[in-house]
Design an enzyme around this catalytic site. Structure first.
Site, PDB file in Angstrom:
ATOM      1  N   SER A   1       0.823  -1.207   0.000  1.00 25.38           N
ATOM      2  CA  SER A   1       0.000   0.000   0.000  1.00 25.38           C
ATOM      3  C   SER A   1       0.867   1.270   0.000  1.00 25.38           C
ATOM      4  O   SER A   1       1.754   1.386  -0.833  1.00 25.38           O
ATOM      5  CB  SER A   1      -0.954  -0.066   1.189  1.00 25.38           C
ATOM      6  OG  SER A   1      -2.140   0.594   0.881  1.00 25.38           O
TER       7      SER A   1
ATOM      8  N   LYS B   1       4.273   2.033  -2.333  1.00 21.13           N
ATOM      9  CA  LYS B   1       4.687   3.223  -3.090  1.00 21.13           C
ATOM     10  C   LYS B   1       6.127   3.551  -2.671  1.00 21.13           C
ATOM     11  O   LYS B   1       6.996   3.873  -3.481  1.00 21.13           O
ATOM     12  CB  LYS B   1       3.784   4.433  -2.767  1.00 21.13           C
ATOM     13  CG  LYS B   1       2.274   4.167  -2.893  1.00 21.13           C
ATOM     14  CD  LYS B   1       1.467   5.427  -2.546  1.00 21.13           C
ATOM     15  CE  LYS B   1       0.070   5.194  -1.978  1.00 21.13           C
ATOM     16  NZ  LYS B   1      -0.937   4.589  -2.786  1.00 21.13           N
TER      17      LYS B   1
ATOM     18  N   TRP C   1      -9.840   0.335  -5.505  1.00 21.06           N
ATOM     19  CA  TRP C   1      -9.313   1.656  -5.132  1.00 21.06           C
ATOM     20  C   TRP C   1      -7.878   1.820  -5.666  1.00 21.06           C
ATOM     21  O   TRP C   1      -7.463   2.901  -6.066  1.00 21.06           O
ATOM     22  CB  TRP C   1      -9.361   1.773  -3.603  1.00 21.06           C
ATOM     23  CG  TRP C   1      -8.890   3.043  -2.975  1.00 21.06           C
ATOM     24  CD1 TRP C   1      -7.862   3.176  -2.096  1.00 21.06           C
ATOM     25  CD2 TRP C   1      -9.451   4.352  -3.132  1.00 21.06           C
ATOM     26  NE1 TRP C   1      -7.738   4.482  -1.693  1.00 21.06           N
ATOM     27  CE2 TRP C   1      -8.699   5.234  -2.317  1.00 21.06           C
ATOM     28  CE3 TRP C   1     -10.505   4.875  -3.894  1.00 21.06           C
ATOM     29  CZ2 TRP C   1      -8.963   6.596  -2.243  1.00 21.06           C
ATOM     30  CZ3 TRP C   1     -10.777   6.242  -3.806  1.00 21.06           C
ATOM     31  CH2 TRP C   1     -10.012   7.074  -2.987  1.00 21.06           C
TER      32      TRP C   1
ATOM     33  N   HIS D   1      -7.558  -5.856  -0.381  1.00 24.04           N
ATOM     34  CA  HIS D   1      -6.347  -5.085  -0.120  1.00 24.04           C
ATOM     35  C   HIS D   1      -5.683  -5.634   1.145  1.00 24.04           C
ATOM     36  O   HIS D   1      -6.192  -5.443   2.254  1.00 24.04           O
ATOM     37  CB  HIS D   1      -6.791  -3.637   0.093  1.00 24.04           C
ATOM     38  CG  HIS D   1      -5.675  -2.651   0.236  1.00 24.04           C
ATOM     39  ND1 HIS D   1      -4.894  -2.273  -0.822  1.00 24.04           N
ATOM     40  CD2 HIS D   1      -5.223  -1.962   1.311  1.00 24.04           C
ATOM     41  CE1 HIS D   1      -4.011  -1.382  -0.404  1.00 24.04           C
ATOM     42  NE2 HIS D   1      -4.186  -1.177   0.892  1.00 24.04           N
TER      43      HIS D   1
HETATM   44  C1  GCU Z   1      -5.380   4.809   1.616  1.00 22.99           C
HETATM   45  C2  GCU Z   1      -4.792   5.539   0.432  1.00 22.99           C
HETATM   46  C3  GCU Z   1      -3.964   4.604  -0.452  1.00 22.99           C
HETATM   47  C4  GCU Z   1      -2.973   3.846   0.377  1.00 22.99           C
HETATM   48  C5  GCU Z   1      -3.643   3.171   1.534  1.00 22.99           C
HETATM   49  C6  GCU Z   1      -2.688   2.514   2.533  1.00 22.99           C
HETATM   50  O1  GCU Z   1      -6.375   3.922   1.184  1.00 22.99           O
HETATM   51  O2  GCU Z   1      -5.835   6.131  -0.274  1.00 22.99           O
HETATM   52  O3  GCU Z   1      -3.292   5.337  -1.444  1.00 22.99           O
HETATM   53  O4  GCU Z   1      -2.278   2.930  -0.423  1.00 22.99           O
HETATM   54  O5  GCU Z   1      -4.370   4.117   2.290  1.00 22.99           O
HETATM   55  O6  GCU Z   1      -1.517   2.795   2.546  1.00 22.99           O
HETATM   56  O7  GCU Z   1      -3.175   1.748   3.357  1.00 22.99           O
END
Ligand code: GCU
Length: 429
Positions: free
Chosen positions: A267, A271, A358, A408
């Site tokens: 998540s 990144k 998402w 997720h």
């Molecule tokens: C939120 C956010 C995502 C991210 C996620 C996480 O949902 O919008 O971009 O990847 O949190 O890190 O859990």
């Protein structure tokens, strides 16, 4: 109140809604493939000036640096000063972890500059029978002590978001959260496969909140500076910096094979893993687990989370310059396939989850596909078809991809694939 003021207020209110203290754009996110706008993807093998790149040498000398500079100054933000590890300290270690199958080390990296001080703890499990172990390195969301039930893992004092169900009260981690994320970290499986695992609580490097007075950012401020400049580091860039400092440590730890460190993240931390791997070529492979917008997913598809949404809900993650592309993706001269391409020719794994719309699974897959020409330039195999593979059927080339069933998350299935792929890519097994 004048009529003009009332109208202006109504317009602003209809554009934004305040939900749980975060301002989010009111329009619904798009989850319909038919509503993905037409867009043009920049060619990773054509320079900004329009020159075609035809050799690995030209990629390395011309194209890679300009792409790296663009992402650095306009997406994640550059690290404005050098902060070397001042000192490390083994705060705890044991040869009898995991019923004697592993060694455990908890090592603090300490940073000092002027009146600033910061330390973060790397928790390491290393397989006993391997002299220099290859290593998975990844941040965790809720503290090192949440990844295992091991009672010897220290609890971090760093600030974190309150979460009663995880035993986080008054912004402090507690004993109640020991082991609560063990499902995401199959430590025994990793050790059994002959790899070590190193993990760090990401908030120790920079707490995940829109506040630039804490964490590592102030180390680089000049005079009265209180927030990073528009092209300077947001939180993702700070977290990526922390991974590179962990790498500095591994390079001198005789129990680790520093030439085989695989940086992993889920998540927002996926990144982070991609950005760390793109910049720091000492990472021998990179795994992005459900990283989504600002990670592996193509921004120009505007599917699920968009640049405007992420910059609004998490204003501290990217650099301020990235706001120029809020609802303005067409103006972006790069896209996330080029972030993946920056990792070439090193192995990279992009993983999606079927229900994680998402994060735009198709956008993540296409980014891996469109990064492939750069890998092919190096004679490496990537993703050769624009057709997504069926669910739970991984592609394990130098560029790897899977979409698994479910939400997720990080699952045993994900880890089994990462281990299999790492065996093939790094250990020739
Ligand atoms: C939120 C956010 C995502 C991210 C996620 C996480 O949902 O919008 O971009 O990847 O949190 O890190 O859990």
């Amino acid at each position: 109140m004048t009529t003009r003021f009332i109208i202006l207020t109504l317009v602003l209110l209809s554009t934004f809604l305040v939900i749980f203290g975060q301002i989010v754009p009111q329009s619904e996110p798009n989850y319909d493939e038919n509503k993905v706008p037409k867009f043009e993807l920049p060619d990773p093998l054509t320079t900004f000036a329009g020159k075609k790149i035809k050799t690995p040498g030209k990629w390395i000398k011309e194209r890679r640096p300009e792409l790296l500079a663009f992402f650095s100054e306009n997406v994640y933000g550059k690290v404005p000063c050098k902060i070397p590890v001042h000192q490390w300290e083994v705060v705890e270690q044991s040869d009898h972890a995991l019923d004697g199958k592993a060694c455990r080390k908890q090592v603090d990296l300490i940073f000092k500059k002027d009146n600033h001080a910061l330390r973060f703890t790397i928790l390491m499990y290393l397989p006993k029978e391997i002299e220099k172990a290859p290593l998975f390195l990844g941040y965790n969301f809720y503290g090192n002590h949440t990844i295992t039930n091991d009672p010897n893992v220290l609890i971090s004092p760093a600030w974190t978001r309150n979460n009663e169900s995880l035993g986080i009260v008054n912004h402090q981690l507690t004993e109640a959260s020991r082991g609560v994320r063990a499902n995401r970290w199959p430590v025994e499986k990793i050790i059994h496969a002959g790899y070590g695992l190193a993990t760090i609580f990401y908030c120790e490097v920079d707490p995940d909140r829109d506040d630039f007075s804490d964490g590592i950012h102030p180390f680089c401020y000049v005079e009265d500076q209180q927030i990073p400049a528009a092209d300077e580091w947001g939180a993702i860039s700070a977290w990526a910096w922390g991974l590179s400092r962990a790498m500095d440590y591994f390079e001198q730890d005789k129990d680790v094979d520093a030439s085989k460190v695989i940086v992993f993240g889920h998540s927002r931390l996926g990144k982070t893993a991609l950005w760390a791997g793109a910049q720091d070529e000492r990472f021998s492979a990179v795994i992005s687990n459900n990283s989504g917008c600002g990670g592996a997913a193509l921004s120009k598809r505007r599917f699920g989370e968009t640049i405007a949404r992420i910059n609004t809900a998490f204003p501290h993650w990217f650099c301020k310059n990235f706001n120029k592309y809020n609802d303005n993706e067409d103006a972006l001269p790069v896209d996330q396939h080029e972030l993946i391409a920056l990792i070439a020719p090193r192995p990279v794994y992009v993983a999606s989850a079927e229900k994680d719309l998402w994060a735009d699974p198709r956008g993540e897959f296409l980014a891996a596909y469109f990064a492939t020409p750069v890998y092919e330039l190096f004679g490496k195999k990537g993703i050769s078809s624009q057709e997504m593979p069926p669910v739970n059927q991984p592609i394990h080339n130098t560029v790897a991809y899977h979409i698994r069933s479910g939400e997720h998350d990080v699952t045993d299935f994900d880890w089994e694939q990462y281990i299999k792929w790492a065996n093939k890519q790094l250990l020739n097994k």
